[in-house]
Design an enzyme around this catalytic site. Structure first.
Site, PDB file in Angstrom:
ATOM      1  N   TYR A  19      -1.487  -1.277  10.457  1.00 17.52           N
ATOM      2  CA  TYR A  19      -1.726  -1.442   9.018  1.00 17.52           C
ATOM      3  C   TYR A  19      -0.485  -0.965   8.245  1.00 17.52           C
ATOM      4  O   TYR A  19       0.021  -1.679   7.374  1.00 17.52           O
ATOM      5  CB  TYR A  19      -2.972  -0.647   8.599  1.00 17.52           C
ATOM      6  CG  TYR A  19      -3.322  -0.822   7.137  1.00 17.52           C
ATOM      7  CD1 TYR A  19      -3.928  -1.996   6.689  1.00 17.52           C
ATOM      8  CD2 TYR A  19      -3.028   0.164   6.202  1.00 17.52           C
ATOM      9  CE1 TYR A  19      -4.232  -2.173   5.347  1.00 17.52           C
ATOM     10  CE2 TYR A  19      -3.330  -0.005   4.862  1.00 17.52           C
ATOM     11  CZ  TYR A  19      -3.934  -1.172   4.442  1.00 17.52           C
ATOM     12  OH  TYR A  19      -4.226  -1.348   3.104  1.00 17.52           O
ATOM     13  N   SER A  34       0.860  -1.190   0.000  1.00 16.06           N
ATOM     14  CA  SER A  34       0.000   0.000   0.000  1.00 16.06           C
ATOM     15  C   SER A  34       0.899   1.243   0.000  1.00 16.06           C
ATOM     16  O   SER A  34       2.056   1.173   0.431  1.00 16.06           O
ATOM     17  CB  SER A  34      -0.856   0.002   1.272  1.00 16.06           C
ATOM     18  OG  SER A  34      -1.474   1.251   1.461  1.00 16.06           O
TER      19      SER A  34
HETATM   20  N1  LIG Z   1      -8.807  -0.251  -1.007  1.00 14.81           N
HETATM   21  C1  LIG Z   1      -7.700   0.456  -0.847  1.00 14.81           C
HETATM   22  O1  LIG Z   1      -7.733   1.697  -0.868  1.00 14.81           O
HETATM   23  C2  LIG Z   1      -6.378  -0.228  -0.673  1.00 14.81           C
HETATM   24  C3  LIG Z   1      -5.225   0.544  -0.765  1.00 14.81           C
HETATM   25  C4  LIG Z   1      -4.000  -0.078  -0.617  1.00 14.81           C
HETATM   26  C5  LIG Z   1      -3.921  -1.435  -0.402  1.00 14.81           C
HETATM   27  N2  LIG Z   1      -5.071  -2.162  -0.306  1.00 14.81           N
HETATM   28  C6  LIG Z   1      -4.949  -3.594  -0.058  1.00 14.81           C
HETATM   29  O2  LIG Z   1      -5.624  -4.297  -1.082  1.00 14.81           O
HETATM   30  C7  LIG Z   1      -6.022  -5.573  -0.582  1.00 14.81           C
HETATM   31  C8  LIG Z   1      -7.470  -5.820  -0.926  1.00 14.81           C
HETATM   32  O3  LIG Z   1      -8.266  -4.923  -0.168  1.00 14.81           O
HETATM   33  P1  LIG Z   1      -9.614  -4.271  -0.703  1.00 14.81           P
HETATM   34  O4  LIG Z   1      -9.466  -2.815  -0.631  1.00 14.81           O
HETATM   35  O5  LIG Z   1     -10.023  -4.896  -1.970  1.00 14.81           O
HETATM   36  O6  LIG Z   1     -10.589  -4.651   0.504  1.00 14.81           O
HETATM   37  P2  LIG Z   1     -11.798  -5.683   0.621  1.00 14.81           P
HETATM   38  O7  LIG Z   1     -12.836  -5.388  -0.399  1.00 14.81           O
HETATM   39  O8  LIG Z   1     -12.153  -5.666   2.053  1.00 14.81           O
HETATM   40  O9  LIG Z   1     -11.136  -7.089   0.231  1.00 14.81           O
HETATM   41  C9  LIG Z   1     -10.300  -7.776   1.118  1.00 14.81           C
HETATM   42  C10 LIG Z   1     -10.198  -9.204   0.643  1.00 14.81           C
HETATM   43  O10 LIG Z   1      -9.312  -9.911   1.509  1.00 14.81           O
HETATM   44  C11 LIG Z   1      -9.980 -11.063   1.990  1.00 14.81           C
HETATM   45  N3  LIG Z   1      -9.523 -11.413   3.324  1.00 14.81           N
HETATM   46  C12 LIG Z   1      -9.443 -10.643   4.422  1.00 14.81           C
HETATM   47  N4  LIG Z   1      -9.000 -11.351   5.462  1.00 14.81           N
HETATM   48  C13 LIG Z   1      -8.796 -12.610   5.005  1.00 14.81           C
HETATM   49  C14 LIG Z   1      -8.325 -13.800   5.597  1.00 14.81           C
HETATM   50  N5  LIG Z   1      -7.986 -13.869   6.895  1.00 14.81           N
HETATM   51  N6  LIG Z   1      -8.240 -14.919   4.828  1.00 14.81           N
HETATM   52  C15 LIG Z   1      -8.580 -14.880   3.532  1.00 14.81           C
HETATM   53  N7  LIG Z   1      -9.030 -13.775   2.909  1.00 14.81           N
HETATM   54  C16 LIG Z   1      -9.135 -12.661   3.650  1.00 14.81           C
HETATM   55  C17 LIG Z   1     -11.446 -10.697   1.995  1.00 14.81           C
HETATM   56  O11 LIG Z   1     -12.211 -11.883   2.017  1.00 14.81           O
HETATM   57  P3  LIG Z   1     -13.721 -11.909   2.609  1.00 14.81           P
HETATM   58  O12 LIG Z   1     -14.362 -10.631   2.190  1.00 14.81           O
HETATM   59  O13 LIG Z   1     -14.281 -13.123   1.924  1.00 14.81           O
HETATM   60  O14 LIG Z   1     -13.568 -12.035   4.084  1.00 14.81           O
HETATM   61  C18 LIG Z   1     -11.544  -9.930   0.689  1.00 14.81           C
HETATM   62  O15 LIG Z   1     -11.643 -10.810  -0.393  1.00 14.81           O
HETATM   63  C19 LIG Z   1      -5.720  -5.560   0.908  1.00 14.81           C
HETATM   64  O16 LIG Z   1      -4.495  -6.223   1.167  1.00 14.81           O
HETATM   65  C20 LIG Z   1      -5.580  -4.084   1.222  1.00 14.81           C
HETATM   66  O17 LIG Z   1      -4.786  -3.837   2.346  1.00 14.81           O
HETATM   67  C21 LIG Z   1      -6.301  -1.597  -0.436  1.00 14.81           C
END
Ligand SMILES: NC(=O)c1ccc[n+]([C@@H]2O[C@H](COP(=O)([O-])OP(=O)(O)OC[C@H]3O[C@@H](n4cnc5c(N)ncnc54)[C@H](OP(=O)(O)O)[C@@H]3O)[C@@H](O)[C@H]2O)c1
Length: 253
Positions: A152, A139
């Site tokens: 985080y 991130s």
């Molecule tokens: N959105 C942003 O602005 C942003 C920015 C930088 C980095 N990121 C990173 O991008 C990645 C995806 O996040 P997102 O924004 O798409 O959020 P999200 O919609 O909440 O997706 C998170 C995903 O991770 C899965 N997950 C969480 N805990 C888990 C576990 N213990 N075992 C297996 N799967 C798990 C969730 O599965 P379930 O929903 O099925 O539980 C979901 O599929 C993350 O690593 C996040 O830190 C996001």
């Protein structure tokens, strides 16, 4: 890797992971998708199948090292994995007070241990085959510890720096490693944020940027560039100059 045919992707049931699964789905592509929410994961798998991909989806907690190792061995035995995207992650911060031990260990357990659990079983296989690509979801929050989300930021920094080192270590063995550093992307995670999110983009747009970056084997896929420049600049300044400013930043929920 320009044309990965077999992908393993965690966190595919939502947000960026869902968009990545759909971006790669197509005829001749095998996808192994992991997530925790069975109905949402099944819906993503069905949409990818509709696009012509061969899809296997498994409800799996990335923090469960033994279960993830079994899953990966099974997937890789059926068809050698070309590209692993360790995307699953959780976010929380200090909006409701200091982070307690449960929150701190919980975030590291998913965002760091979960990434290790996903990637480590594949490294010897990739090295032996002299082929493979590893994508690690970090991130822009990895460039500086923010008071609003110390754990985080720390978990994402560990993933980024580990991946940057791994890239140089594994390159002579034909294994590519990239770290992905997005700014704000629309997802379940950011939907909880009550503060303004500059340059917020859709998950589909983010997935397109990531896919192009991985095809070009870019070491660091950081976007959008104005946010990248701002975080890079903040991180470059001495803490004495930025601590007071950062203390006023909004806190992650
Ligand atoms: N959105 C942003 O602005 C942003 C920015 C930088 C980095 N990121 C990173 O991008 C990645 C995806 O996040 P997102 O924004 O798409 O959020 P999200 O919609 O909440 O997706 C998170 C995903 O991770 C899965 N997950 C969480 N805990 C888990 C576990 N213990 N075992 C297996 N799967 C798990 C969730 O599965 P379930 O929903 O099925 O539980 C979901 O599929 C993350 O690593 C996040 O830190 C996001």
């Amino acid at each position: 890797m320009r044309d990965p045919r077999s992908l393993l992707l965690t966190g595919a049931s939502s947000g960026i992971g869902e968009a990545l699964a759909l971006a790669y789905a197509g005829p001749g592509v095998s996808l192994a998708l992991g997530g925790r929410d069975a109905p949402r994961l099944a819906a993503v798998a069905a949409a990818c199948t509709q696009k012509g991909a061969q899809v296997r989806s498994d409800v799996i907690d990335v923090a469960d090292r033994a279960a993830v190792a079994r899953w990966i061995a099974d997937v890789d035995a059926a068809q050698a994995v070309d590209l692993v995207i360790a995307n699953a992650g959780i976010g929380a911060g200090t909006d409701e007070g200091h982070e307690d031990e449960r929150q701190t260990r919980g975030i590291f357990g998913v965002n760091l241990d979960g990434v290790l659990n996903t990637v480590l079983p594949l490294i010897p296989r990739f090295v032996e085959r002299q082929r493979g690509q590893i994508a690690l979801m970090s991130s822009l929050a990895s460039f500086r510890g923010f008071p609003g989300a110390p754990t985080y930021c720390g978990s994402k920094a560990a993933v980024r720096v580990w991946g940057e080192g791994l890239r140089g270590d594994l390159a002579p063995d034909g294994v590519e490693v990239s770290v992905i550093c997005p700014g704000f992307v629309e997802s379940r995670m950011t939907a909880k944020n009550k503060f303004p999110m500059p340059f917020l983009m859709t998950a589909e747009r983010a997935a397109g940027i990531v896919k192009r970056g991985l095809a070009a084997n870019r070491g660091r896929i950081a976007f959008p560039w104005p946010m990248y420049a701002a975080t890079w600049f903040l991180a470059a300044l001495p803490p004495g100059l930025t601590d007071r400013l950062l203390a006023r930043f909004p806190r992650k929920q």
